[in-house]
Write a protein that holds these residues in place. Structure first.
Motif, short mmCIF file in Angstrom:
data_model
loop_
_atom_site.label_atom_id
_atom_site.label_comp_id
_atom_site.label_asym_id
_atom_site.label_seq_id
_atom_site.Cartn_x
_atom_site.Cartn_y
_atom_site.Cartn_z
N PHE A 7 0.87 -1.18 0.00
CA PHE A 7 0.00 0.00 0.00
C PHE A 7 0.89 1.22 0.00
O PHE A 7 1.80 1.33 0.83
CB PHE A 7 -0.88 0.04 1.26
CG PHE A 7 -1.99 -0.98 1.29
CD1 PHE A 7 -3.30 -0.58 1.05
CD2 PHE A 7 -1.74 -2.31 1.58
CE1 PHE A 7 -4.34 -1.49 1.10
CE2 PHE A 7 -2.77 -3.23 1.63
CZ PHE A 7 -4.07 -2.84 1.39
N VAL A 10 -2.24 5.35 0.57
CA VAL A 10 -3.64 5.10 0.23
C VAL A 10 -4.57 5.94 1.11
O VAL A 10 -4.55 5.83 2.34
CB VAL A 10 -3.98 3.60 0.36
CG1 VAL A 10 -5.49 3.37 0.18
CG2 VAL A 10 -3.20 2.79 -0.67
N LYS A 12 -8.79 7.18 1.35
CA LYS A 12 -10.14 6.89 0.84
C LYS A 12 -11.14 7.83 1.49
O LYS A 12 -11.23 7.91 2.72
CB LYS A 12 -10.52 5.44 1.12
CG LYS A 12 -11.90 5.06 0.58
CD LYS A 12 -11.97 5.18 -0.94
CE LYS A 12 -13.35 4.77 -1.46
NZ LYS A 12 -13.44 4.92 -2.93
N ILE A 54 -10.27 -2.36 -1.18
CA ILE A 54 -9.38 -1.73 -2.16
C ILE A 54 -8.39 -2.75 -2.70
O ILE A 54 -8.13 -2.81 -3.91
CB ILE A 54 -8.66 -0.52 -1.52
CG1 ILE A 54 -9.66 0.61 -1.27
CG2 ILE A 54 -7.52 -0.03 -2.42
CD1 ILE A 54 -9.09 1.78 -0.48
N PRO A 61 -8.98 3.59 -4.41
CA PRO A 61 -8.51 4.62 -3.47
C PRO A 61 -8.74 6.01 -4.04
O PRO A 61 -8.68 6.21 -5.26
CB PRO A 61 -7.02 4.31 -3.34
CG PRO A 61 -6.66 3.59 -4.59
CD PRO A 61 -7.87 2.83 -5.01
N GLY A 64 -3.34 7.46 -3.90
CA GLY A 64 -2.43 6.36 -3.64
C GLY A 64 -2.74 5.12 -4.47
O GLY A 64 -3.66 5.12 -5.29
N SER A 65 -1.96 4.06 -4.23
CA SER A 65 -2.07 2.84 -5.02
C SER A 65 -1.80 1.63 -4.16
O SER A 65 -1.13 1.71 -3.13
CB SER A 65 -1.08 2.88 -6.20
OG SER A 65 -1.31 3.99 -7.04
N VAL A 66 -2.31 0.48 -4.65
CA VAL A 66 -2.05 -0.81 -4.01
C VAL A 66 -1.48 -1.73 -5.08
O VAL A 66 -1.94 -1.74 -6.23
CB VAL A 66 -3.33 -1.41 -3.41
CG1 VAL A 66 -3.03 -2.76 -2.77
CG2 VAL A 66 -3.93 -0.47 -2.39
#
Length: 259
Positions: A7, A10, A12, A54, A61, A64-66
């Motif tokens: 992660f 991130v 949300k 997510i 999100p 950010g990114s996963v």
């Protein structure tokens, strides 16, 4: 099958029907090594399940990114199996067909039908293939839900309080089953739980989260050999430490003035 997860920053944010803005996650950074059992623990509504959704690709999100194995998560995929608190089985299908459902949807049933018996036996459902969900206990239905998630050969198994509705004895039994399955399949498991004992009993790593908007308060490596003894002094000490962290998570430290 690998299953390392990352992660990166991130966040949300949700918008309610009344126009209210709800900040669920506030800049979560987390790395999970392949093959680890990780428990997310924190107050109700702090964003633990949002993190799983997510990662599963069911939510996106806000920022950010996963990543799973360095590939950005953009949508649901069979490389992530998801198990909810409610088994969510189709009541009109028997247990065999519930487990086989994903293979049939993906048109893989003919080539991988042998997997169904393997995974039903793995979760302890051999002999219950023709039973229907209403004929089984909650624990047995949750086993079927596990088999259905595992049938896709996921890199990571995502568990959203899957044992929360079970009685104490069945819950402890299912905890041991999860550990056995993990050992046999060597997959990454991430589990949301409110039960500190459960987290200490299962996890290689415990992620303690603050109240909403959630961030990670502390990541604790659990250096206890399996199988674990719940009465072991180190087990009890670690449980007490986590409870203390949860009590103070997200609070501003008090300032002492000496005059």
């Amino acid at each position: 099958m690998v299953g390392s997860i990352r992660f990166e920053g991130v966040k949300k944010t949700f918008h309610t029907v009344t126009g209210e803005t709800v900040n669920a996650l506030s800049g979560v950074d987390l790395e999970i090594e392949k093959g680890k059992f990780v428990c997310l623990i924190g107050p109700s509504g702090c964003g633990k399940s949002t993190m799983l959704r997510i990662l599963a690709g069911l939510d996106k999100p806000t920022e950010g990114s996963v990543y799973i194995d360095d590939e950005k998560v953009k949508k649901p995929d069979c490389d992530r199996g998801l198990v909810f608190q409610d088994p969510n089985l189709f009541p009109w299908l028997n247990i065999y067909d519930n487990v086989a459902f994903g293979l049939k949807v993906r048109k893989l049933y003919k080539e991988r039908s042998a997997d169904i018996s393997e995974y039903m036996e793995l979760v302890g459902l051999k002999g219950f293939e023709k039973s229907y969900p209403h004929q089984l206990s909650g624990g047995m239905c949750q086993r079927a839900s596990l088999a259905r998630a595992l049938i896709g050969h996921p890199k990571a198994l995502l568990l959203d309080e899957p044992l929360g509705a079970l009685d104490a004895f069945t819950r402890m039994n299912m905890q041991d089953e999860l550990l056995r399955i993990k050992a046999e399949k060597d997959m990454t498991m991430i589990m949301v739980t409110h039960d500190v004992d459960e987290a200490v009993y299962l996890a290689d790593k415990i992620v303690v989260m603050t109240p909403r908007p959630a961030k990670i308060e502390k990541v604790i490596d659990v250096d206890l050999h399996q199988p674990r003894d719940r009465n072991n002094p180190e087990f009890i000490r670690l449980r007490s430490e986590i409870l203390k962290i949860l009590d103070f998570a997200g609070k501003e430290p008090e300032v002492e003035y000496n005059i």
